[in-house]
Structures are given as structure tokens and as C-alpha cells.
Write a protein that holds these residues in place. Structure first.
Motif, PDB file in Angstrom:
ATOM      1  N   ALA A   1     -36.563 -50.473 -11.295  1.00 36.65           N
ATOM      2  CA  ALA A   1     -36.709 -49.049 -10.277  1.00 36.65           C
ATOM      3  C   ALA A   1     -36.393 -47.996 -10.935  1.00 36.65           C
ATOM      4  O   ALA A   1     -36.601 -46.750 -10.709  1.00 36.65           O
ATOM      5  CB  ALA A   1     -35.904 -49.686  -9.172  1.00 36.65           C
ATOM      6  N   THR A   2     -35.192 -48.064 -11.819  1.00 41.66           N
ATOM      7  CA  THR A   2     -34.784 -46.703 -12.630  1.00 41.66           C
ATOM      8  C   THR A   2     -35.871 -46.288 -13.339  1.00 41.66           C
ATOM      9  O   THR A   2     -36.123 -44.946 -13.414  1.00 41.66           O
ATOM     10  CB  THR A   2     -33.626 -47.346 -13.528  1.00 41.66           C
ATOM     11  OG1 THR A   2     -32.623 -48.082 -12.657  1.00 41.66           O
ATOM     12  CG2 THR A   2     -33.142 -46.194 -14.273  1.00 41.66           C
ATOM     13  N   TYR A   3     -36.521 -47.185 -14.168  1.00 44.94           N
ATOM     14  CA  TYR A   3     -37.997 -46.769 -14.999  1.00 44.94           C
ATOM     15  C   TYR A   3     -38.888 -45.997 -13.938  1.00 44.94           C
ATOM     16  O   TYR A   3     -39.446 -44.984 -14.267  1.00 44.94           O
ATOM     17  CB  TYR A   3     -38.320 -47.842 -15.783  1.00 44.94           C
ATOM     18  CG  TYR A   3     -39.493 -47.255 -16.453  1.00 44.94           C
ATOM     19  CD1 TYR A   3     -39.264 -46.818 -17.967  1.00 44.94           C
ATOM     20  CD2 TYR A   3     -40.994 -47.735 -16.273  1.00 44.94           C
ATOM     21  CE1 TYR A   3     -40.517 -46.615 -18.559  1.00 44.94           C
ATOM     22  CE2 TYR A   3     -42.004 -47.257 -16.705  1.00 44.94           C
ATOM     23  CZ  TYR A   3     -41.758 -46.756 -18.220  1.00 44.94           C
ATOM     24  OH  TYR A   3     -42.830 -46.432 -18.696  1.00 44.94           O
ATOM     25  N   VAL A   4     -39.294 -46.687 -12.931  1.00 44.25           N
ATOM     26  CA  VAL A   4     -40.330 -46.167 -11.861  1.00 44.25           C
ATOM     27  C   VAL A   4     -40.024 -44.824 -11.425  1.00 44.25           C
ATOM     28  O   VAL A   4     -40.835 -44.133 -11.110  1.00 44.25           O
ATOM     29  CB  VAL A   4     -40.618 -47.306 -10.884  1.00 44.25           C
ATOM     30  CG1 VAL A   4     -41.495 -46.854  -9.984  1.00 44.25           C
ATOM     31  CG2 VAL A   4     -41.057 -48.638 -11.454  1.00 44.25           C
ATOM     32  N   LEU A   5     -38.498 -44.555 -11.139  1.00 44.16           N
ATOM     33  CA  LEU A   5     -38.293 -43.352 -10.668  1.00 44.16           C
ATOM     34  C   LEU A   5     -38.545 -42.439 -11.416  1.00 44.16           C
ATOM     35  O   LEU A   5     -38.787 -41.315 -10.964  1.00 44.16           O
ATOM     36  CB  LEU A   5     -36.547 -43.495 -10.404  1.00 44.16           C
ATOM     37  CG  LEU A   5     -36.433 -44.254  -8.881  1.00 44.16           C
ATOM     38  CD1 LEU A   5     -34.755 -44.361  -9.057  1.00 44.16           C
ATOM     39  CD2 LEU A   5     -36.937 -43.454  -7.745  1.00 44.16           C
ATOM     40  N   GLY A   6     -38.455 -42.538 -12.834  1.00 47.85           N
ATOM     41  CA  GLY A   6     -38.783 -41.744 -13.735  1.00 47.85           C
ATOM     42  C   GLY A   6     -40.026 -41.145 -13.904  1.00 47.85           C
ATOM     43  O   GLY A   6     -40.856 -40.233 -14.030  1.00 47.85           O
TER      44      GLY A   6
ATOM     45  N   VAL B   1     -33.705 -49.698 -20.700  1.00 44.71           N
ATOM     46  CA  VAL B   1     -34.395 -48.461 -20.036  1.00 44.71           C
ATOM     47  C   VAL B   1     -33.896 -47.312 -20.873  1.00 44.71           C
ATOM     48  O   VAL B   1     -35.005 -46.632 -21.345  1.00 44.71           O
ATOM     49  CB  VAL B   1     -34.043 -48.355 -18.712  1.00 44.71           C
ATOM     50  CG1 VAL B   1     -34.689 -47.111 -18.110  1.00 44.71           C
ATOM     51  CG2 VAL B   1     -34.661 -49.459 -17.926  1.00 44.71           C
ATOM     52  N   MET B   2     -32.576 -47.207 -21.191  1.00 40.59           N
ATOM     53  CA  MET B   2     -32.385 -46.083 -21.706  1.00 40.59           C
ATOM     54  C   MET B   2     -33.108 -46.034 -23.440  1.00 40.59           C
ATOM     55  O   MET B   2     -33.311 -44.903 -23.894  1.00 40.59           O
ATOM     56  CB  MET B   2     -30.719 -45.801 -22.139  1.00 40.59           C
ATOM     57  CG  MET B   2     -30.079 -45.864 -20.748  1.00 40.59           C
ATOM     58  SD  MET B   2     -28.427 -46.497 -20.915  1.00 40.59           S
ATOM     59  CE  MET B   2     -27.528 -45.557 -22.319  1.00 40.59           C
ATOM     60  N   VAL B   3     -32.806 -46.923 -24.157  1.00 44.40           N
ATOM     61  CA  VAL B   3     -33.506 -47.120 -25.510  1.00 44.40           C
ATOM     62  C   VAL B   3     -35.096 -46.758 -25.458  1.00 44.40           C
ATOM     63  O   VAL B   3     -35.568 -46.197 -26.110  1.00 44.40           O
ATOM     64  CB  VAL B   3     -33.270 -48.327 -25.968  1.00 44.40           C
ATOM     65  CG1 VAL B   3     -33.987 -48.482 -27.318  1.00 44.40           C
ATOM     66  CG2 VAL B   3     -31.735 -48.671 -26.263  1.00 44.40           C
ATOM     67  N   LEU B   4     -35.820 -47.576 -24.116  1.00 41.45           N
ATOM     68  CA  LEU B   4     -37.296 -47.193 -24.121  1.00 41.45           C
ATOM     69  C   LEU B   4     -37.633 -45.561 -23.833  1.00 41.45           C
ATOM     70  O   LEU B   4     -38.209 -45.188 -24.447  1.00 41.45           O
ATOM     71  CB  LEU B   4     -37.713 -48.037 -23.070  1.00 41.45           C
ATOM     72  CG  LEU B   4     -39.256 -47.818 -22.820  1.00 41.45           C
ATOM     73  CD1 LEU B   4     -40.011 -48.318 -23.945  1.00 41.45           C
ATOM     74  CD2 LEU B   4     -39.439 -48.556 -21.060  1.00 41.45           C
ATOM     75  N   GLN B   5     -36.408 -44.919 -23.246  1.00 43.68           N
ATOM     76  CA  GLN B   5     -36.882 -43.463 -22.945  1.00 43.68           C
ATOM     77  C   GLN B   5     -36.410 -42.766 -24.278  1.00 43.68           C
ATOM     78  O   GLN B   5     -36.891 -41.588 -24.552  1.00 43.68           O
ATOM     79  CB  GLN B   5     -35.912 -43.169 -21.678  1.00 43.68           C
ATOM     80  CG  GLN B   5     -36.531 -43.664 -20.512  1.00 43.68           C
ATOM     81  CD  GLN B   5     -37.640 -43.391 -19.802  1.00 43.68           C
ATOM     82  OE1 GLN B   5     -38.291 -42.607 -20.681  1.00 43.68           O
ATOM     83  NE2 GLN B   5     -38.113 -44.262 -18.998  1.00 43.68           N
TER      84      GLN B   5
ATOM     85  N   TYR C   1     -28.132 -33.205 -24.583  1.00 43.36           N
ATOM     86  CA  TYR C   1     -29.275 -33.428 -25.559  1.00 43.36           C
ATOM     87  C   TYR C   1     -30.527 -33.633 -24.660  1.00 43.36           C
ATOM     88  O   TYR C   1     -31.644 -33.292 -25.423  1.00 43.36           O
ATOM     89  CB  TYR C   1     -28.807 -34.893 -26.073  1.00 43.36           C
ATOM     90  CG  TYR C   1     -29.657 -35.351 -27.187  1.00 43.36           C
ATOM     91  CD1 TYR C   1     -29.977 -35.074 -28.467  1.00 43.36           C
ATOM     92  CD2 TYR C   1     -30.935 -36.354 -26.516  1.00 43.36           C
ATOM     93  CE1 TYR C   1     -30.893 -35.571 -29.388  1.00 43.36           C
ATOM     94  CE2 TYR C   1     -31.698 -36.984 -27.434  1.00 43.36           C
ATOM     95  CZ  TYR C   1     -31.885 -36.392 -29.050  1.00 43.36           C
ATOM     96  OH  TYR C   1     -32.731 -36.781 -29.411  1.00 43.36           O
ATOM     97  N   ALA C   2     -30.497 -34.196 -23.744  1.00 37.42           N
ATOM     98  CA  ALA C   2     -31.742 -34.406 -22.699  1.00 37.42           C
ATOM     99  C   ALA C   2     -32.360 -33.063 -22.312  1.00 37.42           C
ATOM    100  O   ALA C   2     -33.597 -33.000 -22.424  1.00 37.42           O
ATOM    101  CB  ALA C   2     -31.523 -35.091 -21.573  1.00 37.42           C
TER     102      ALA C   2
ATOM    103  N   PHE D   1     -33.618 -41.770 -17.894  1.00 36.10           N
ATOM    104  CA  PHE D   1     -32.475 -42.033 -18.746  1.00 36.10           C
ATOM    105  C   PHE D   1     -31.221 -42.003 -18.068  1.00 36.10           C
ATOM    106  O   PHE D   1     -30.172 -42.649 -18.179  1.00 36.10           O
ATOM    107  CB  PHE D   1     -32.618 -41.136 -19.966  1.00 36.10           C
ATOM    108  CG  PHE D   1     -31.393 -41.458 -21.198  1.00 36.10           C
ATOM    109  CD1 PHE D   1     -31.663 -42.407 -22.004  1.00 36.10           C
ATOM    110  CD2 PHE D   1     -30.344 -40.659 -20.935  1.00 36.10           C
ATOM    111  CE1 PHE D   1     -30.601 -42.712 -22.879  1.00 36.10           C
ATOM    112  CE2 PHE D   1     -29.196 -41.036 -21.878  1.00 36.10           C
ATOM    113  CZ  PHE D   1     -29.464 -41.994 -22.555  1.00 36.10           C
ATOM    114  N   MET D   2     -30.990 -40.808 -17.383  1.00 34.71           N
ATOM    115  CA  MET D   2     -29.777 -40.351 -16.619  1.00 34.71           C
ATOM    116  C   MET D   2     -29.165 -41.655 -15.769  1.00 34.71           C
ATOM    117  O   MET D   2     -28.195 -41.837 -15.521  1.00 34.71           O
ATOM    118  CB  MET D   2     -29.830 -38.878 -16.265  1.00 34.71           C
ATOM    119  CG  MET D   2     -29.879 -37.912 -17.552  1.00 34.71           C
ATOM    120  SD  MET D   2     -28.525 -38.271 -18.689  1.00 34.71           S
ATOM    121  CE  MET D   2     -26.955 -38.353 -17.659  1.00 34.71           C
TER     122      MET D   2
END
Length: 601
Positions: free
Chosen positions: A51-56, A166-170, A276-277, A294-295
Motif C-alpha cells: 500500500a505504501t508503494y502504491v500510494l507513491g 520499499v525504502m531501498v527500492l525507492q 535529501y529527497a 519513501f517518506m
């Protein structure tokens, strides 16, 4: 409370060993249920991460691609993922609760069963509130520890790994920046663990002290009221509560001392990642969805990360309670089960004491080479000053304690060589301080022989001269007796106890001053009930009121653990010894009471 070593992490109750033991002995029993819970936790963590990834991706569809159909589809996927998370969270929460309840119940049963295998001497050295604290707090601590471990591994660790994924993927570099706060946090938390252990132990003992004062005040409420001790007991429990409150405040300060540091370190990490982002979006053409995803993942990872960081603190505070329970369970039973021994077989129920000696404490003998025979079917009375060892004789006969020297035989069989259960099943005991369970009159009589019929209960009550007063109550045999039988008079309680002994139909009767605390009318009624009880049974009776044993077949005068006189009532009076002196003294003391009553009748 019993004293324990100050260093409470010594083997075999060190933190690592104790955790391993709880997992192996209690957790693995339910491994199939735990495996199901783990699977549901993994699905919930995966759904959260997805869900976090899809929100992005939704952000990118809105701000980069300007695609309304894409937004609708991905929003629907997000709802579906969150629904899956909700269902699986409910599933594993229910499973873990059921496991916890089962483990809690099993530990409570195990502790109670262990206490039932302890001797009377074991309890005389401790306060019952200690075991209440161990039974409640200790058993709950074990379930809390296992829940902490399962949630730490199955929920927090898996969720943390998924969010880090998810963070590493982003953005791998931004992920490394967010993890820089972990080492300093671990160093701070490690220093707090030792302090927590001591505070948790003090909290447990303080809670037991509160229970002790509360229990004594309520059970002794008549004495408290009669001696106007309300303020004294209130001051005592106020002090107990104040000690626990101060300790709880210390524990709150210590256990939460890490929070400001964790929040500050987390703030640095968030600020660093934001800068950084933001730089990546503005200067390096990174997509806003990548930044948003990511956030969200980073923020969702902080809570499980905090719980994992605090795991050692929380575990050590709960391990104290687990240790308190296991110390009792692990200790050798003071009354080892001996059902493998042969059963006592009676033909006449002849009791013999042969040079029996006993001491509750070293170098303080209570019985000194005592010998006598209680003839079958007859009444043997033990009389003499308090502290002479009379009640100890009954305690040894029931094997509440073991004789330190000599032997006790029943029909030629040493009671130490037969099973306790078979010995106690052949005896019925009635004491001065009658204990009735908080139940109905019927149940308290039936405790003498579980499974007794209604007709047998009524017959026993009639023989104990209790039926008439029982039927005078609106509820009859269903009348509740209250805690310790406080809703009945002393004489009524004694007759219920005699009925309980009668229904047992035991060949050996042991009476310990069964009428000492009664008035004359109640004593007459109880004495009549006791005569029914003792018919054709081997009876040993302890009496301070000598007129109650004038017809005994044998009277033994006990002083300082020895028999100094023996004989029948008339013979002992003619000798003019210790018994005659006791009897004349009691007659003189009773004179002023008896004469006026006779004169007014």
C-alpha cells in the motif's frame, strides 16, 4: 515475602536462559497456531508495504502522468490492500489472544497443583498473598513475554523489513541515511536494562505487600473493628501503596528515558531524508511519488523500530514476574507424591506411637520420645497445658509433618511407608478453628466425601444435630455459609464440620478442641454430635475442657512433649497428680459461672 538474591539474573533464571526456556517449554506447544499467526503477520506486513508503494504510484499518476483512470485503479488497489491488512491483523490478534489465554490458564493450574503438593510447614513460613501475586502477575508475565517475542518477530521485524525494502527500492542511499540513528540508540537502551530489572522486582514485592495488608485487614475485619485499628491498617496500606507508587514512578522515568533521545534521533533522520529527497526531486529529477512513497515507508517503519529497540527493556521487566512463578514451580515439592507406596489397610484401626520425637525448629523439641496406644473403637484423650505437643500428635498422624525419630503405626503398618492419600482417607478431622469453604451448606458437608447423595448428606446433618437449624434457613441446605463460614454461628459451623466428618465414615476420628470456643448450649449440642461421630471408631481427642472427656477410655496428660500421666478419669483424680490439679482448677474457675445459672433456673 521470601527473600531472593539481589542479582536476579543468575542461572537458571538469567534473561537469555529464561526466554529460551519459555519458548521451548511453553511456546512450541502451540507452534502450529503460531505459524498461522506468523503467516497472517507476514501478509499484513506485505499489504502495508504494498500500500505504501502504491500510494507513491498514485502521486505519480496524479502529478506526473495526469491519468485519472490510473488514479482510480491504484486507489482501489490501495483500499483492497488496507482491507487485507485489517482482516489479517484481526486474525493473528485473535489467534495470539487464544494462545495467551491457554498458556495463562496452564500456568495457573500448574502453580496451584504444585502448591497442593506442598506440606503444611511450607505454608506456615509464607503469607498466602505471596502466592496470589505469583499466580496472577507471574502467569500473566509469561504470556506477555511470549506475545512480545511473537509480535517482535512476526509483526514488527517483518513490517520493518518490508518497509526498508520499499525504502531501498525507492532510494538506497536515502535508506542508508535513515538507518544511521540505530547504533547510538542501541547504546543508550542497553544501559537502561539493568536498572529496569531491579525496579521490576521491587514492583512485584510491593504489590504482594499491598495484597497481604488488604487480605489480613478483610479477613480480620472483626478484630480491626473491635480494636479500632482502621487508622492503623489504613496507614499500613497507605505506606505499601506509596512505596509501589514511588517505584512505579521510577520505572516510568527509567523505561521512558529513551523516548526523547529516540525522537530526537528520529527527527534528525527524518530531516536528513527530507532534505535529501527534496534535493533529489528538485535537482536530480526524481519523481514526487518516489519521494512520497519513501517518506511514508520511513515513517511507518519508525514505530516497529521503536518497539524492537525497547524490546530488551520490556522483556526484562516482565521476566521478573515469570521468574517468581517458576521459582515455586521448579522447587522440589516439600510433600513429594507417594501414591506408588502401598495403601493403608485397616482391620481394627489400632494406633501406636513408639518413641516419637519431633521439632519444628532445630534444638527446640516439641515431642520427646512419646509412646502410647489408642485402642481400636475407643476414645483416647490428650490433655495438658498449651504448647505441650498435643496438636502436633494429630499433625503427625495426618502426616502434615514427618516424625524426626520413632514411628507411628496403624494396625502394625508404619504410616511413613504407606501413601498419604490412603492414610488421610481413613481419618476424619474436626478442629477448633473450623474452615468452611465459600459455598452452600450442602457442598461443605459433601466435601467430606465427594459424590455423596442427598440422602447421605441429610443423614450426616441429622446425626450431627445440624438438620434442624439448617432447615430453619429459607434456603435450607442451599444456604451460603459466606467466607470462612462467617454467616453461621460458631456452634453451627462446628456441627457442619462434624457432619462433614460423619459423612466421610472414616474409622479414625481426630478431634482438636472441637468445643473449646463454644458457649454451654452450643457445646452441649456439638458434644452430642461428636458422640455420634465417635461411636465404634478409634478416636483421639484433644481437650482443654476436661468435663468433655470424663468418659474417655484413656486420658493422657501431656507436658513438654512427654506423657506424664495416663489412666481413666476416676483413677487420675484418686492419684491427685497433674490431671487432678487441672480438673480442680477448672472446677473452681467454672464455679462462679455455673452456680448463678443454676440459681436462676
Amino acid at each position: 515475602m521470601a527473600e531472593f538474591p539481589k542479582k536476579i539474573t543468575d542461572d537458571p533464571y538469567g534473561a537469555a536462559i529464561l526466554v529460551r526456556r519459555l519458548v521451548m517449554e511453553q511456546g512450541l506447544v502451540y507452534w502450529r497456531r503460531y505459524l498461522t499467526a506468523f503467516a497472517l503477520m507476514a501478509v499484513a506486513a506485505g499489504a502495508s508495504a504494498a500500500a505504501t508503494y502504491v500510494l507513491g504510484q498514485v502521486i505519480n499518476k496524479a502529478y506526473v502522468e495526469k491519468s485519472i483512470p490510473g488514479i482510480v485503479v491504484l486507489s482501489g488497489v490501495t483500499v483492497l490492500l488496507l482491507f487485507v491488512k485489517g482482516v489479517t491483523t484481526y486474525g493473528y490478534a485473535v489467534i495470539l489472544s487464544k494462545i495467551s489465554n491457554a498458556i495463562l490458564a496452564n500456568n495457573q493450574r500448574q502453580l496451584f497443583a504444585k502448591l497442593m503438593n506442598e506440606s503444611v510447614g511450607f505454608f506456615s513460613e509464607r503469607h498466602s498473598s505471596e502466592f496470589l501475586a505469583r499466580l496472577t502477575a507471574g502467569a500473566k508475565s509469561i504470556t506477555d513475554i511470549l506475545n512480545m517475542l511473537i509480535n517482535a518477530i512476526g509483526r514488527d521485524l517483518v513490517t520493518l523489513i518490508a518497509m526498508i525494502g520499499v525504502m531501498v527500492l525507492q532510494d538506497p542511499w536515502m535508506s542508508l541515511l535513515g538507518l544511521l540513528v540505530v547504533p547510538p540508540a542501541m547504546l543508550v537502551l542497553r544501559k537502561l536494562v539493568k536498572r529496569i530489572k531491579g525496579l521490576a522486582y521491587n514492583q512485584f514485592t510491593g504489590t504482594a505487600d499491598i495484597l497481604e495488608t488488604m487480605q489480613e485487614s478483610l479477613q480480620g475485619i472483626r478484630t480491626v473493628k473491635a480494636f479500632t485499628l482502621e487508622d492503623t491498617m489504613r496507614a499500613r496500606i497507605d505506606e505499601n501503596i506509596a512505596v509501589v507508587e514511588r517505584n512505579a514512578n521510577k520505572m516510568a522515568r527509567v523505561s521512558n528515558r529513551s523516548n526523547p533521545l529516540m525522537e530526537m534521533l528520529g527527527g534528525f533522520a527524518v530531516a536528513g531524508c527530507l532534505m535529501y529527497a527534496g534535493y533529489s526531486v528538485v535537482a536530480l529529477d526524481a519523481t514526487p511519488g518516489q519521494f512520497f512513497s519513501f517518506m511514508i515507508a520511513f515513517l511507518m517503519a519508525t514505530e516497529p523500530a521503536k518497539r524492537l529497540a525497547r524490546l530488551n527493556i520490556d522483556l526484562n521487566s516482565q521476566l521478573v514476574g515469570a521468574r517468581m512463578l517458576l521459582e515455586v514451580v521448579d522447587s522440589p515439592a516439600s510433600e513429594q507424591p507417594d501414591d506408588d507406596k502401598p495403601a493403608l489397610k485397616l482391620s481394627q484401626a489400632k494406633i501406636e506411637l513408639r518413641d516419637v520425637s519431633f521439632a519444628y525448629r532445630d534444638n527446640e523439641p516439641v515431642l520427646n520420645r512419646m509412646s502410647f496406644t489408642a485402642e481400636p473403637g475407643k476414645v483416647t484423650a490428650l490433655v495438658g497445658p498449651s504448647g505441650g505437643g498435643k496438636s502436633t500428635v494429630l499433625a503427625l498422624l495426618l502426616r502434615f509433618y514427618e516424625a524426626t525419630a520413632g514411628d507411628i503405626l496403624i494396625d502394625g503398618q508404619s504410616i511413613s511407608k504407606v501413601s498419604r492419600r490412603s492414610l488421610r482417607e481413613q481419618a476424619a478431622y474436626v478442629g477448633q478453628d473450623v474452615y468452611l469453604f465459600r459455598d452452600s451448606i450442602r457442598a461443605n458437608i459433601a466435601f467430606g466425601r465427594p459424590g455423596a447423595t442427598e440422602a447421605e448428606i441429610i443423614d450426616a446433618a441429622k446425626a450431627a444435630c445440624a438438620h434442624d437449624f439448617i432447615m430453619s434457613f429459607p434456603l435450607g441446605y442451599d444456604t451460603p455459609v459466606g467466607e470462612h463460614g462467617t454467616q453461621l454461628s460458631g456452634g453451627q459451623r462446628q456441627r457442619i464440620a462434624v457432619a462433614r466428618a460423619l459423612i466421610r465414615n472414616a474409622p479414625i476420628i481426630l478431634l482438636d478442641e472441637a468445643t473449646a470456643a463454644l458457649d454451654s448450649e452450643s457445646e452441649r449440642q456439638v458434644q452430642e454430635a461428636i458422640e455420634h461421630l465417635c461411636q465404634n471408631r478409634t478416636t483421639i481427642v484433644i481437650a482443654h475442657r476436661l468435663h468433655t472427656i470424663m468418659n474417655a477410655d484413656a486420658i493422657l496428660v501431656v507436658e513438654a512433649g512427654e506423657i506424664v500421666e495416663r489412666g481413666r478419669h476416676d483413677d487420675l483424680l484418686r492419684r491427685g497428680g497433674r490431671y487432678a490439679s487441672f480438673f480442680r482448677l477448672q472446677q473452681r474457675d467454672m464455679g462462679p459461672v455455673v452456680i448463678p445459672l443454676a440459681a436462676t433456673s
